[in-house]
Structure formats: structure tokens, C-alpha cells
Design a protein around this motif. Structure first.
Motif, mmCIF file in Angstrom:
data_model
loop_
_atom_site.group_PDB
_atom_site.id
_atom_site.type_symbol
_atom_site.label_atom_id
_atom_site.label_comp_id
_atom_site.label_asym_id
_atom_site.label_seq_id
_atom_site.Cartn_x
_atom_site.Cartn_y
_atom_site.Cartn_z
ATOM 1 N N GLY A 159 -39.704 74.982 96.013
ATOM 2 C CA GLY A 159 -39.704 73.766 95.903
ATOM 3 C C GLY A 159 -40.499 73.320 95.444
ATOM 4 N N GLY A 160 -40.089 71.907 95.203
ATOM 5 C CA GLY A 160 -40.815 71.134 93.196
ATOM 6 C C GLY A 160 -39.859 71.458 92.585
ATOM 7 N N ASP A 161 -38.963 71.443 92.205
ATOM 8 C CA ASP A 161 -38.059 71.912 90.834
ATOM 9 C C ASP A 161 -36.964 71.570 91.127
ATOM 10 N N SER A 162 -37.001 70.072 91.812
ATOM 11 C CA SER A 162 -35.540 69.356 91.104
ATOM 12 C C SER A 162 -36.262 68.403 90.954
ATOM 13 N N GLY A 163 -35.198 68.322 89.714
ATOM 14 C CA GLY A 163 -35.440 67.085 88.770
ATOM 15 C C GLY A 163 -35.626 68.299 87.395
ATOM 16 N N ALA A 164 -35.828 69.305 86.948
ATOM 17 C CA ALA A 164 -36.592 70.208 86.470
ATOM 18 C C ALA A 164 -34.469 70.199 85.758
ATOM 19 N N ALA A 165 -34.987 71.146 84.289
ATOM 20 C CA ALA A 165 -33.846 71.447 82.869
ATOM 21 C C ALA A 165 -33.681 73.251 83.049
ATOM 22 N N TRP A 166 -32.489 72.633 83.602
ATOM 23 C CA TRP A 166 -31.941 73.885 83.440
ATOM 24 C C TRP A 166 -31.917 74.583 81.808
ATOM 25 N N MET A 167 -31.860 75.325 81.168
ATOM 26 C CA MET A 167 -32.051 75.185 79.354
ATOM 27 C C MET A 167 -31.529 76.830 79.322
ATOM 28 N N PHE A 168 -30.513 76.953 77.919
ATOM 29 C CA PHE A 168 -29.301 78.041 77.720
ATOM 30 C C PHE A 168 -30.804 78.882 76.740
ATOM 31 N N ARG A 169 -30.446 80.314 76.875
ATOM 32 C CA ARG A 169 -30.988 81.149 76.320
ATOM 33 C C ARG A 169 -29.970 81.951 75.252
ATOM 34 N N SER A 170 -30.770 81.461 73.296
ATOM 35 C CA SER A 170 -29.627 81.926 72.726
ATOM 36 C C SER A 170 -29.651 83.483 73.067
ATOM 37 N N GLY A 171 -29.042 83.776 71.459
ATOM 38 C CA GLY A 171 -28.790 85.872 72.035
ATOM 39 C C GLY A 171 -29.813 86.298 71.522
ATOM 40 N N THR A 172 -30.991 86.202 71.567
ATOM 41 C CA THR A 172 -32.251 87.005 71.000
ATOM 42 C C THR A 172 -32.812 86.704 72.416
ATOM 43 N N GLY A 173 -32.080 86.323 73.095
ATOM 44 C CA GLY A 173 -33.195 85.649 74.303
ATOM 45 C C GLY A 173 -33.710 84.490 74.053
ATOM 46 N N ALA A 174 -34.129 84.027 73.326
ATOM 47 C CA ALA A 174 -35.239 82.866 73.861
ATOM 48 C C ALA A 174 -34.311 81.524 73.431
#
Length: 433
Positions: A159-174
Motif C-alpha cells: 500500500g502506498g506504492d502507486s505512482g512509484a518508479a520501477w527502475m532497471f538494474r544493470s548487469g552488476t545488480g546496481a
């Protein structure tokens, strides 16, 4: 298949039991296969007629034909709940409490496909352009757990996550800080063990709301790119007229403006043709107040019919490329296109009851109703129009007034190039005022 969802997806989402429709791998015995399918998710999966009737739903098709290709469907029981959370406003310091700005928010909520909103905070006013957005369909994608990288508490979102950004991770996991995957919309219903979530495609959100993360260019910086022959998925070239075409100061025969182009008939001083693009998915509301009709400085004054024709008579300054058709793209583009549409090269004399839809003019009615029964791909149209020149056209103030006007509309429908042509007559006396 994307075009199929744009055109038909909303019809399936009208079913109260259907929570989403999209592309996915077909599941067999609860496990995904390698076969792509049109995937429906439903709140409750049933097959008996009595159970379907009780849910107020209808059977979903076993396959769908898309552009002549049979595509299997898949139905998965899964529902989503938006994870909204109301956060209290921070206390305002006493010295700032004398003036509280109003917040104007317009939510765009297409149901299970996703939602988004845009807001302004500015004095005590509101932005009517934002209030006129209405409901739009937002592209979305599904998110599932990563078996090799499970969440600490097993939950993808809460709950409360609506509008949050989903980001990709690089090959190193960062986590990357420059590539945005999407904006969170909803998670699985409470009590469900089928951990999934939905996210809105950020580009779809930006397009539907008409916003961008790039600072807008000034109106002066917008180039006159004119008609785009590759605006549709199938190229549509400009008309090719070889005779009696006026040349601009630089020698060119085609004049380009914002979203439209034209060529002038030298002997008649009106456009031989005008070609324009219409992007119905990014239209803007721009006022026509305080805009003057002006000559095009690229042409000699005696090569175009200007204001000397229209005073004290029943003639209307009729736009060939319809003003409302041109108001799309960025705000700067739409604003410049609005002004460009009032240049006299885009104007021909028409009777006011012929030109103005507000006065039941037949030309205006045609423009407003032509797409009532047409399902246009991507809401994009290329249009062409102009006057029909005849030797016996009536003379008025040493100008021959065209009696007829033509228009051709070109668009993609279900992946096929379609066109509609019209010829309308203006055969009425010029009424003095």
C-alpha cells in the motif's frame, strides 16, 4: 497485436470480470509455455453458464484473428488492487498561511489498464487544458517475482506504492538512475498468493497527459516542418501539380507551416492544395482569440488574396487546413500551428453558413462527423483539401470566388490504408451586410 488492443481492448475491459487484456505466454497447468497468446486475466475463472451469468460476464473467445492470423487466447485468474495511500500534508509555517494555493488534479483512470494523474499548483487558478483531459487508455505491463532474487518479505509491492518508479538494474545488480521502466499502478488483491503487479508505461502516460520531462521549446524555436509524408505507417506523398504554381521569394513552390504544407495557384492567388497531418492522440486546446489574419511574407502581396476581399459582405475567411486539426504535439507546436493556420495562404472565401459548424454549415458538419463510423489506427490522419477552380467562377472585387471545395482524408484502419473523398458546393449569392 498492439493495434488490436488499442482498437478492441476497451471492449473486453467493459466486462466486469475481466481485469486486464494483453500479450503473454500461454499457461498450461499453471506454467507458462513458449507460445505467445492474447492473455486475459479475470477476477474469477468459471466456465459453467450459470456461474458466468451470476458474475455478469460472458465467455471469452478461444482464439482471435489479428490481421488474418489466428492467435490463441489464455485466461488466468488474477485481480489487481490499486495501492493508494493518502499522506497528510506537512504543516505550513505560520508566516506562509496567508495565501493557500488551490490544487487542481485530473485523474486519468482507464480501469484495469492503469491510471495516472497530472496536477498544477498555481495561485488560486486552474488549468482548463488539464481539466479537459477526460478518460484515456494507458498502456501497462505486468510484473512478476524473480525466482533468483525474491523480495525480503515476499511482496512485490504494498500500500502506498502507486505512482512509484520501477527502475532497471544493470548487469552488476546496481539500480540505474537514468532508465525508467514504468510507474507502479496496482498489486494483487489482498489474500492472493499469486504475487503480481501492474505498472503503467511511462511514455504512454506522458503522451496521454501531454507532458514531457524535456523543457518545452519556445514558439519561435518550432520549425515549420510542414506535412509529413511518413506520418502514417504507409507513406502518403504530397500532391504533385506541375502548372500555374506561384514561387516564394526563395524560389520554392511548396510552402511549409507547422503541421501543414501548401502550393499556391498563381493565376487565382488561392492555394491549389493544402496537405496536413492530424494526430488525434495529442490534441491541445488553444484559443483563437486575438489572432489576426496576415499575409505570408514569403510571397509577394499580389500573389495572395488578403483582407481586401472580406470587408462588409457575407464572406467568411474559411480555413482550408482546419484550425482544430492542427493543434497537436507540444504546447509550443500547437500554439504556432494555431497562428500559422490564420495566414491567408490557408484561407479561401466561403459563405459563413457553409463554413461554420456552429451555424449548421455543411462543411463544418462534415468535418465533425466524418469519423463517426471509422476506427482509425493510432488516431492519425493525413488530409488534403482545396478549392475547385472553374473559368465561370463569380467575380467579386476582382477576385474569382470558387464554388466548390474538395477534401480527401487518408488513414490506416485495421492495418490497411483507407481514404475518403468529398466534394461540396458553395452555390449561394454573396450577401452584402
Amino acid at each position: 497485436m498492439r493495434k488490436f488492443f488499442r482498437n478492441k481492448g476497451a471492449d473486453y475491459l467493459d466486462d466486469p470480470n475481466v481485469s486486464s487484456v494483453g500479450v503473454g505466454y500461454k499457461h498450461v497447468d499453471g506454467k507458462p509455455t513458449g507460445e505467445l497468446a492474447v492473455q486475459f486475466t479475470v477476477n474469477e475463472k468459471v466456465s459453467e453458464p450459470e456461474a458466468l451469468e451470476a458474475l455478469g460476464t460472458s465467455p471469452l473467445p478461444e482464439s482471435i484473428t489479428v490481421n488474418g492470423v489466428k492467435v490463441l487466447t489464455d485466461v488466468i485468474e488474477r485481480s489487481y488492487e490499486p495501492a493508494f495511500h493518502r499522506a497528510p500534508e506537512a504543516a505550513t509555517p505560520p508566516r506562509k498561511t496567508r495565501r493557500q494555493p488551490d490544487r487542481t488534479t485530473r485523474a486519468v483512470a482507464p480501469g484495469p489498464a492503469g491510471d495516472c494523474a497530472v496536477a498544477t499548483v498555481k495561485d488560486r487558478q486552474f488549468d482548463p487544458e488539464i481539466c479537459g483531459l477526460g478518460t484515456k487508455s494507458i498502456g501497462a505491463f505486468e510484473i512478476g517475482p524473480a525466482p533468483k532474487h525474491p523480495a525480503a518479505d515476499g511482496e512485490i509491492s504494498s500500500g502506498g506504492d502507486s505512482g512509484a518508479a520501477w527502475m532497471f538494474r544493470s548487469g552488476t545488480g546496481a539500480a540505474t538512475i537514468t532508465v525508467l521502466a514504468g510507474l507502479h499502478f496496482a498489486g494483487e488483491a489482498n489474500g492472493s498468493s499469486d504475487e503480481h503487479a501492474l505498472a503503467c508505461l511511462q511514455q504512454s502516460v506522458f503522451e496521454k497527459l501531454g507532458v514531457t520531462l524535456t523543457p518545452p521549446a519556445s514558439e519561435e524555436a518550432v520549425a515549420n516542418v510542414g506535412f509529413g509524408p511518413n506520418f502514417l505507417s504507409t507513406p502518403v506523398p504530397l500532391p504533385d501539380v506541375k502548372f500555374d504554381i506561384a514561387k516564394a521569394n526563395d524560389g520554392s513552390e511548396v510552402l511549409h507551416y507547422t503541421h501543414f504544407s501548401l502550393a499556391m495557384r498563381k493565376s487565382r492567388r488561392f492555394a491549389a492544395w493544402v496537405a496536413w497531418n492530424i494526430d488525434g492522440g495529442s490534441m491541445k486546446k488553444v484559443s483563437r482569440k486575438n489572432i489576426d489574419f496576415v499575409n505570408d511574407p514569403r510571397l509577394a502581396a499580389d500573389a495572395q488574396v488578403g483582407n481586401e476581399l472580406y470587408g462588409a459582405n457575407g464572406l467568411d475567411r474559411g480555413h482550408l487546413a482546419r484550425r482544430a486539426d492542427l493543434l497537436w504535439g507540444s504546447t509550443s507546436e500547437a500554439t504556432k500551428a494555431n497562428r500559422d493556420s490564420f495566414i491567408y495562404t490557408n484561407i479561401t472565401p466561403q459563405m459563413d453558413d457553409f463554413n461554420q459548424s456552429a451555424r449548421d454549415g455543411i462543411w463544418g458538419k462534415l468535418e465533425d462527423a466524418v469519423f463517426a463510423d471509422v476506427d482509425v489506427d493510432d488516431l492519425k490522419v493525413s488530409a488534403f483539401g482545396g478549392p475547385v477552380f472553374a473559368d465561370d467562377d463569380r467575380d467579386f472585387r476582382r477576385v474569382k470566388i470558387p464554388r466548390e471545395f474538395w477534401k480527401v482524408l487518408v488513414f490506416m484502419e485495421n492495418g490497411e490504408l483507407e481514404e475518403q473523398g468529398f466534394l461540396l458546393s458553395l452555390d449561394a449569392p454573396i450577401r452584402p451586410m
